[in-house]
Design a protein around this motif. Structure first.
Motif, short mmCIF file in Angstrom:
data_model
loop_
_atom_site.label_atom_id
_atom_site.label_comp_id
_atom_site.label_asym_id
_atom_site.label_seq_id
_atom_site.Cartn_x
_atom_site.Cartn_y
_atom_site.Cartn_z
N GLY A 43 -9.14 18.58 -17.82
CA GLY A 43 -8.54 18.27 -19.10
C GLY A 43 -8.74 16.80 -19.45
O GLY A 43 -9.41 16.07 -18.73
N LEU A 44 -8.15 16.38 -20.56
CA LEU A 44 -8.29 14.99 -20.99
C LEU A 44 -7.24 14.11 -20.32
O LEU A 44 -6.10 14.53 -20.12
CB LEU A 44 -8.09 14.89 -22.51
CG LEU A 44 -9.32 15.11 -23.37
CD1 LEU A 44 -9.79 16.54 -23.31
CD2 LEU A 44 -9.03 14.70 -24.82
N PHE A 90 -13.37 10.48 -25.61
CA PHE A 90 -12.90 10.81 -26.95
C PHE A 90 -12.03 9.67 -27.50
O PHE A 90 -11.11 9.20 -26.82
CB PHE A 90 -12.05 12.08 -26.94
CG PHE A 90 -12.82 13.32 -26.63
CD1 PHE A 90 -12.92 13.79 -25.33
CD2 PHE A 90 -13.46 14.02 -27.64
CE1 PHE A 90 -13.63 14.94 -25.04
CE2 PHE A 90 -14.18 15.17 -27.37
CZ PHE A 90 -14.26 15.63 -26.06
N PHE A 108 -8.97 13.58 -33.37
CA PHE A 108 -9.99 13.20 -32.40
C PHE A 108 -11.36 13.02 -33.06
O PHE A 108 -11.69 13.68 -34.05
CB PHE A 108 -10.13 14.27 -31.32
CG PHE A 108 -9.02 14.26 -30.32
CD1 PHE A 108 -7.87 14.99 -30.55
CD2 PHE A 108 -9.11 13.53 -29.15
CE1 PHE A 108 -6.83 14.99 -29.65
CE2 PHE A 108 -8.08 13.52 -28.23
CZ PHE A 108 -6.94 14.25 -28.48
N GLY A 109 -12.16 12.15 -32.46
CA GLY A 109 -13.58 12.08 -32.78
C GLY A 109 -14.33 13.20 -32.09
O GLY A 109 -13.76 14.01 -31.35
N GLN A 110 -15.63 13.21 -32.30
CA GLN A 110 -16.46 14.31 -31.82
C GLN A 110 -16.79 14.22 -30.33
O GLN A 110 -17.30 15.15 -29.74
CB GLN A 110 -17.77 14.37 -32.62
CG GLN A 110 -17.56 14.56 -34.11
CD GLN A 110 -17.44 13.22 -34.84
OE1 GLN A 110 -17.00 12.21 -34.29
NE2 GLN A 110 -17.83 13.21 -36.10
N GLY A 111 -16.50 13.07 -29.74
CA GLY A 111 -16.79 12.88 -28.32
C GLY A 111 -18.13 12.22 -28.08
O GLY A 111 -19.10 12.42 -28.83
N TYR B 35 -5.13 22.96 -28.82
CA TYR B 35 -6.41 22.55 -29.39
C TYR B 35 -7.50 23.51 -28.92
O TYR B 35 -7.40 24.10 -27.85
CB TYR B 35 -6.81 21.16 -28.91
CG TYR B 35 -5.90 20.03 -29.29
CD1 TYR B 35 -4.82 19.65 -28.47
CD2 TYR B 35 -6.13 19.28 -30.44
CE1 TYR B 35 -4.01 18.59 -28.81
CE2 TYR B 35 -5.31 18.21 -30.78
CZ TYR B 35 -4.26 17.88 -29.97
OH TYR B 35 -3.45 16.82 -30.29
N GLN B 37 -11.70 23.13 -28.15
CA GLN B 37 -12.74 22.13 -27.98
C GLN B 37 -14.09 22.81 -28.01
O GLN B 37 -14.37 23.71 -27.22
CB GLN B 37 -12.57 21.40 -26.64
CG GLN B 37 -13.61 20.34 -26.37
CD GLN B 37 -13.45 19.67 -25.03
OE1 GLN B 37 -12.64 20.07 -24.20
NE2 GLN B 37 -14.23 18.64 -24.79
N GLY B 40 -19.74 18.96 -29.81
CA GLY B 40 -20.09 18.29 -31.05
C GLY B 40 -18.99 18.26 -32.09
O GLY B 40 -19.14 17.61 -33.13
N LEU B 41 -17.90 18.97 -31.83
CA LEU B 41 -16.79 19.01 -32.81
C LEU B 41 -15.54 18.32 -32.29
O LEU B 41 -14.55 18.20 -33.02
CB LEU B 41 -16.46 20.45 -33.18
CG LEU B 41 -17.57 21.24 -33.87
CD1 LEU B 41 -17.11 22.68 -34.14
CD2 LEU B 41 -17.99 20.57 -35.17
N GLY B 42 -15.54 17.91 -31.05
CA GLY B 42 -14.35 17.29 -30.49
C GLY B 42 -13.24 18.30 -30.31
O GLY B 42 -13.47 19.49 -30.10
N LEU B 43 -12.00 17.81 -30.41
CA LEU B 43 -10.83 18.68 -30.30
C LEU B 43 -10.26 18.91 -31.70
O LEU B 43 -10.10 17.96 -32.46
CB LEU B 43 -9.76 18.03 -29.43
CG LEU B 43 -9.90 18.19 -27.92
CD1 LEU B 43 -11.03 17.31 -27.39
CD2 LEU B 43 -8.59 17.85 -27.24
N LEU B 90 -7.28 23.84 -24.99
CA LEU B 90 -6.52 22.81 -24.29
C LEU B 90 -5.11 22.74 -24.83
O LEU B 90 -4.90 22.73 -26.05
CB LEU B 90 -7.19 21.45 -24.46
CG LEU B 90 -8.53 21.27 -23.74
CD1 LEU B 90 -9.27 20.07 -24.28
CD2 LEU B 90 -8.32 21.13 -22.25
N PHE B 103 -2.48 16.34 -21.20
CA PHE B 103 -3.25 17.57 -21.35
C PHE B 103 -3.26 18.41 -20.08
O PHE B 103 -3.25 17.89 -18.95
CB PHE B 103 -4.70 17.23 -21.72
CG PHE B 103 -4.86 16.83 -23.14
CD1 PHE B 103 -4.57 15.53 -23.57
CD2 PHE B 103 -5.29 17.74 -24.10
CE1 PHE B 103 -4.70 15.15 -24.89
CE2 PHE B 103 -5.42 17.37 -25.43
CZ PHE B 103 -5.12 16.08 -25.82
#
Lengths: 118, 112
Positions: A43-44, A90, A108-111, B35, B37, B40-43, B90, B103
């Motif tokens: 996980g994050l 992220f 969040f951004g796209q990573g 969320y 995931q 390319g789209l993130g969360l 997540l 998380f």
């Protein structure tokens, strides 16, 4: 509404090289800023955060990020990376009033996938 | 340490099945989030809850519902799973007055 753009989807670097992961945000009000890291199959985890005060914030494993209000950026840097830093990173923003109607929601951004090569 | 656990790490379901994803946190957090995931789209936020029996839609609630009967538990329900719901899911939690979210390890759901 807030939005976050991470400018690089993948960043390959060699071990011991410096790295910068770029993050720009858009918001009409002040925000809190975060960097999270996700190691493979996990996980994050929170890496660092900017809430107020000093614009330079540091993590315990050598990463730092600088809040630049004029450029609406929160770039993540490390002067010398290790193989173990390979992960997805992220950037995220939230409104400051966690106890209010924002409920601490994160955008969040796209990573960015950081790959450190030996 | 805050611990957020999710009931399964990997799950394979068939199209049309009803799917339950469970999340439990042990730090008495008021807020809980689901969320998905995707590369390319993130969360992207599906639903969140700020109290028992309270829920709010996130950015992509279509095809999902949630349940929060106890403070520590937040369930995500796919009423009729579809292949486009194949994703990593997540769960996260936070204190009502804090923005930092913690998380779980994620559930990788495959719908065939």
């Amino acid at each position: 509404a807030q939005s976050v753009t991470q400018l690089d989807s993948q960043v390959p670097v060699f071990e011991e090289a410096p790295v910068e992961l770029r993050c720009n945000y858009s918001s009409s009000v002040s925000v809190y800023l975060f960097w999270y890291v996700q190691y493979p199959n996990q996980g994050l985890q929170l890496l660092l955060k900017y809430l107020s005060g000093s614009t330079l914030v540091e993590s315990i494993n050598g990463f730092e990020a600088e809040f630049n209000k004029s450029q609406t950026s929160f770039h993540l840097r490390k002067p010398s990376v290790h193989i173990s830093d390979t992960a997805e990173y992220f950037c995220a923003v939230s409104l400051p009033r966690a106890g209010g109607t924002s409920y601490g929601k994160l955008t969040f951004g796209q990573g960015t996938i950081l790959t450190v090569h030996p | 340490d805050v611990k957020v656990t999710q009931s399964s790490r990997y799950l394979v379901k068939r199209t049309g099945e009803k799917v339950f994803l469970e999340c439990v946190q042990d730090m008495d957090h008021e807020n809980m989030f689901w969320y998905r995931q995707d590369p390319g789209l993130g969360l992207r936020l599906i639903y969140f809850s700020y109290d028992v029996k309270m829920k709010e839609k996130g950015d992509i609630p279509e095809g999902y519902s949630v349940s929060r009967e106890k403070k520590e538990r937040f369930s995500l329900i796919l009423e009729s799973a579809s292949t486009n719901q194949t994703s990593m899911y997540l769960c996260a939690s936070s204190l009502f007055t804090r923005n930092e979210q913690y998380f779980g390890p994620g559930t990788r759901l495959t719908v065939t």
